[in-house]
Motif scaffolding. Sequence first.
Motif: not given
Length: 557
Positions: A490-504
Amino acid sequence: MNNASSRTKKLIIIIAVFMCLCNSMVSAFVFSRIGILKLGNYSLPASSLNGTLQGLSFTICIGMVILDYNFGFIMASVCIGISFFGATRAIIMGKDMTSLPGTLNCILYILTLVFISRQLKLRKKIELTDKITNVLNRDGFEFVVRRKIHASDRGVIAFLHLRGMTDININLGRVRGDAVLHAVSLRIKKIIADSGDLFRLGGPEFALYLSSESKSIEIIEKVIASIEEKIEIESENDTVNVYISCKAGISDNISKYKELGEIIKNTDIALNHALKSDVLKYCVFNEEIKKSTDRNHEVEGFVKEAIDNNYFYLVYQPQFYIKNKRLRGFESLIRMKLPDGTFVSPGEFIAVAEKSDLILKIDSFVLRRAMEEFKTVLLEYGECYTLSVNISAKELAIPGFANRLLEIIEKVGFPKGCLEIEITEYSLAIDSENTVENIKKISENDIKIAIDDFGTGYTSLSQLLKLPVSLLKIDKSLVDNICVDGANRDFISAVIYMGHLMECEVISEGVEQNNQLSVLKELGCDFVQGYVWSKPIDFTSAVELCKEDVCKERAVR
Ligand code: C2E
Ligand code: CA
Ligand code: CA
């Protein structure tokens, strides 16, 4: 004073005592029998030379006291006491008052010797006392500890290092700096009370001797805690609050040692270990620490020689698009091979180099070498594979690093847009203005910024949002458990989601198994780096991989 020189002094004093006794014998038994001495036409009563002999003995006695104001004084007093006894005996038994001046001389001599010995003691005390704190100084420490070693004492020695004194001296002046040291010494003395002695070794360093009966570790913990409490320093009109921190190195049971130098060296090793640690407040010396310190010195030596002797070379670990295994680029990883064929792992020598400025040399070497090697590849295949280079936190915090990087890129002729700088989360935790400025300048010049070891706990979200980051590298420690630990997934999923939100974009590193790969694909991770698809490879193999990838691309077209 070491044992050898103390023994020599004692020997000289014993010879001197023998000379004094000979003088007394000559005066008591030889001169009294000769009566009159004939020197040609001149005659001389032999007893008139007694005064000269007594003067000679006294001069020898002064020499003894100067040599050693304790032992020398005792022996000199014995010699003069014997003369005094001989002279008084002649007066009392022989009813002969000619010895009276000699008796009075003896009294004057003793008084003079007492005076000289006291003066010498006082001078020694001043020499051994630290003027600022009024405790024994480094020489005093050595003097006391040598005695303890000689007496096979089982006590404990601790060195205390105060951090923050340089800033206090610069910002508040040396007078207040001295007042802080004085206040610290009072606090320590209060805690150790009768359990031991305090010494100031110089600068921001104190030493403690704690007796074997004391609860030494408990006392040292209390000493450190009390030093770190607020210190109020009075000046003419105001009070200033200062805070310092303290670390300690400890050698227990000093009876194990034969030499003072060995105790000092080992306590220094323990102190250094504590100073380099982020968590330890103190460290007790043991053989393990010594081994690791010796190894660190050895590795530091290798790093110093490495660039000139070609011990370093680079390998490149491919990074792939997770969806189709196409090549994204490579991360450059440094290797060290010694002339005897052994390898030193980067985990080991990078950690050593980071403790000194040697890491800066490594960073420059890697940047230049990686760009020089890859420039030809990129030019040949006309593609923009990303070349990722690790940059240390120290380098990134140096003002003007970005400009120097641009100069190197210009000199090498590397296409800027294909370069990525990997910085660890830890670099951002330093949060220096220079770090932020360098990152911004690098990014403005079309160079990508990747956050390495992401998820290991240093970066704050607000900090991340302020920076022009283009790639998050999820740390191997998180990837390791992705298939077994739901929370981790779940944590990795959140990091990926957050990264994409930040346009990373997001890459997972250290991926070793196919099932990890499937989960990461499912979670929408962009890239993958790990043994599952490729270990780090040499430059020639990296070129081959680029060639294969270009062929794949052409095949698709
Ligand atoms: P890092 O930057 O996190 O590099 C990734 C490390 O993980 C590399 O170890 C790589 O070989 C290893 N690795 C990659 N995939 C896998 C996998 O699937 N399984 C396992 N078990 N390991 C994997 P390496 O090369 O030993 O480097 C260790 C660390 O040394 C690096 O960690 C980096 O912090 C530092 N380092 C390496 N090269 C350089 C360099 O050129 N400059 C600087 N400043 N640091 C470097
Ligand atoms: Ca890295
Ligand atoms: Ca990493």
